[in-house]
Design a protein around this motif. Structure first.
Motif, PDB file in Angstrom:
ATOM      1  N   LEU A 130      28.695 -12.533 -37.691  1.00  0.00           N
ATOM      2  CA  LEU A 130      28.167 -12.314 -39.199  1.00  0.00           C
ATOM      3  C   LEU A 130      26.731 -11.836 -39.068  1.00  0.00           C
ATOM      4  N   GLY A 131      26.353 -10.908 -39.570  1.00  0.00           N
ATOM      5  CA  GLY A 131      25.118 -10.422 -39.744  1.00  0.00           C
ATOM      6  C   GLY A 131      24.459 -10.539 -40.878  1.00  0.00           C
ATOM      7  N   GLU A 132      23.339  -9.910 -40.936  1.00  0.00           N
ATOM      8  CA  GLU A 132      22.594  -9.878 -42.302  1.00  0.00           C
ATOM      9  C   GLU A 132      22.906  -8.953 -43.428  1.00  0.00           C
ATOM     10  N   THR A 133      23.652  -7.732 -43.009  1.00  0.00           N
ATOM     11  CA  THR A 133      24.234  -6.708 -43.763  1.00  0.00           C
ATOM     12  C   THR A 133      25.658  -6.544 -43.579  1.00  0.00           C
ATOM     13  N   ASP A 134      26.275  -7.105 -42.696  1.00  0.00           N
ATOM     14  CA  ASP A 134      27.625  -6.673 -42.254  1.00  0.00           C
ATOM     15  C   ASP A 134      28.311  -7.622 -41.311  1.00  0.00           C
ATOM     16  N   ALA A 135      29.562  -7.611 -41.298  1.00  0.00           N
ATOM     17  CA  ALA A 135      30.381  -8.646 -40.451  1.00  0.00           C
ATOM     18  C   ALA A 135      31.390  -7.794 -39.395  1.00  0.00           C
ATOM     19  N   ARG A 136      31.647  -8.002 -38.616  1.00  0.00           N
ATOM     20  CA  ARG A 136      32.503  -7.487 -37.611  1.00  0.00           C
ATOM     21  C   ARG A 136      33.387  -8.242 -37.184  1.00  0.00           C
ATOM     22  N   LEU A 137      34.915  -8.018 -37.523  1.00  0.00           N
ATOM     23  CA  LEU A 137      36.005  -8.939 -37.253  1.00  0.00           C
ATOM     24  C   LEU A 137      36.901  -8.246 -36.337  1.00  0.00           C
ATOM     25  N   SER A 138      37.336  -8.973 -35.399  1.00  0.00           N
ATOM     26  CA  SER A 138      38.644  -8.436 -34.443  1.00  0.00           C
ATOM     27  C   SER A 138      39.419 -10.015 -34.165  1.00  0.00           C
ATOM     28  N   VAL A 139      40.608  -9.741 -34.129  1.00  0.00           N
ATOM     29  CA  VAL A 139      41.517 -10.735 -33.696  1.00  0.00           C
ATOM     30  C   VAL A 139      42.355 -10.038 -32.501  1.00  0.00           C
ATOM     31  N   PRO A 140      41.949  -9.837 -31.416  1.00  0.00           N
ATOM     32  CA  PRO A 140      42.821  -9.057 -30.454  1.00  0.00           C
ATOM     33  C   PRO A 140      44.025  -9.915 -29.979  1.00  0.00           C
ATOM     34  N   ASP A 141      43.879 -11.404 -30.114  1.00  0.00           N
ATOM     35  CA  ASP A 141      45.046 -12.119 -29.345  1.00  0.00           C
ATOM     36  C   ASP A 141      46.242 -11.995 -30.015  1.00  0.00           C
ATOM     37  N   GLU A 142      47.292 -12.743 -29.840  1.00  0.00           N
ATOM     38  CA  GLU A 142      48.604 -12.948 -30.544  1.00  0.00           C
ATOM     39  C   GLU A 142      48.205 -14.223 -31.286  1.00  0.00           C
ATOM     40  N   ILE A 143      48.777 -14.011 -32.872  1.00  0.00           N
ATOM     41  CA  ILE A 143      48.602 -15.150 -33.394  1.00  0.00           C
ATOM     42  C   ILE A 143      50.084 -15.983 -33.650  1.00  0.00           C
ATOM     43  N   GLU A 144      49.971 -17.034 -33.298  1.00  0.00           N
ATOM     44  CA  GLU A 144      51.274 -17.884 -33.300  1.00  0.00           C
ATOM     45  C   GLU A 144      51.369 -18.671 -34.636  1.00  0.00           C
ATOM     46  N   THR A 145      52.440 -18.412 -35.092  1.00  0.00           N
ATOM     47  CA  THR A 145      52.781 -19.547 -36.429  1.00  0.00           C
ATOM     48  C   THR A 145      53.501 -20.717 -36.080  1.00  0.00           C
ATOM     49  N   VAL A 146      52.771 -21.884 -36.205  1.00  0.00           N
ATOM     50  CA  VAL A 146      53.093 -22.984 -35.560  1.00  0.00           C
ATOM     51  C   VAL A 146      54.336 -23.777 -36.549  1.00  0.00           C
ATOM     52  N   GLY A 147      54.149 -23.774 -37.935  1.00  0.00           N
ATOM     53  CA  GLY A 147      55.272 -24.197 -38.874  1.00  0.00           C
ATOM     54  C   GLY A 147      54.331 -24.676 -39.985  1.00  0.00           C
TER      55      GLY A 147
END
Length: 286
Positions: free
Chosen positions: A125-142
């Protein structure tokens, strides 16, 4: 009838209060948030949003709960009923995915749940922008919590959890089958998704010109459920066996009518994960 009049009056009053929120979700969804207090439980401290010409139409909000604890909320314009929640990023930008919240309305009420997630990503999170990446697997638990509104009755606790978890299992099975079909078009909205799939799933409920070719044969058997005569021959020709009873009993139609947004989200979930993994740059708006 008296209870319904009370509910309609309450929704009208709440709707007037909620006009200032400017949200994309429907009135009935906002009414649901007001009833459980979630609309007032967080304070927004910053907003980041993708540029208009960027794919995904994503927004990230920094929020703090009543105790002052920070977290992030990721939303996608294409899926207004869904919020993906994560912990506040650390100094290196690492954060943990915590839950997928859903609040979807229908003509009779709404479904609301929290689906726990496991996974990590990076958010700077920066002053003018944000950089997002979710490279890992997302597990749905329940599903860990939730509630249901049907007309003027609110269902909570173990009864709601049981109903929501059973519906989730059915929707997952349906979404898996839908995605297994060949030569599918892409759907950029829930409306186009429903227009394509409703005649396939429920040809008995649409006009004759919209029904699939050869959906009815001379030796087909029929069964009545939910005031509809279901073509069990069509069911067995088109659907996997695990979905036969769900369709012939009218349960699939109830899921569709009460939770179409939920079905759309599960159908697109793998593509949502791919979008998060791709890496996004968002502009700070507040």
């Amino acid at each position: 009838m008296y209870g319904m009049r009370n509910l309609k009056f309450y929704c009208m009053v709440v709707g007037i209060i909620l006009l200032s929120f400017g949200s994309c979700v429907s009135l009935v969804e906002k009414t649901g948030q007001t009833l459980d207090g979630s609309a007032f439980a967080e304070k927004q401290t910053a907003v980041y949003r993708t540029a208009r010409n960027a794919g995904g139409a994503m927004e990230i909000r920094e929020v703090r709960n009543k105790a002052g604890e920070p977290s992030i909320v990721i939303t996608l314009k294409q899926f207004p009923a869904m919020k993906i929640r994560g912990s506040a990023p650390d100094d290196r930008g690492e954060f943990q995915l915590m839950a997928r919240d859903y609040l979807g309305g229908n003509v009779h009420g709404w479904n609301e749940y929290r689906l726990d997630l496991a996974g990590s990503g990076n958010l700077v999170l920066g002053e003018t922008d944000a950089r997002l990446s979710v490279p890992d697997e997302i597990e749905t638990v329940g599903i860990s919590s939730g509630s249901i509104r049907r007309y003027d009755t609110r269902i909570t606790g173990t009864e709601a959890l049981s109903s929501l978890r059973n519906r989730h299992d059915r929707i997952l099975a349906l979404a898996e089958w839908l995605n297994s079909r060949e030569n599918l078009p892409s759907f950029n909205s829930q409306k186009t998704f429903e227009q394509y799939w409703k005649p396939v799933l429920f040809p008995e409920t649409v006009s004759k010109k919209k029904r699939p070719a050869l959906w009815r044969q001379d030796n087909d058997q029929w069964v009545r459920a939910e005031d509809i005569r279901w073509n069990t021959g069509y069911t067995e020709r088109v659907f996997p066996e695990q979905l036969w009873n769900i369709r012939n009993s009218g349960t699939m139609l109830r899921d569709w009518e009460e939770a179409a947004e939920w079905i759309y989200i599960e159908y697109e979930w793998n593509r949502i994960r791919e979008l998060l993994a791709r890496g996004m740059i968002l502009e700070k708006k507040k």
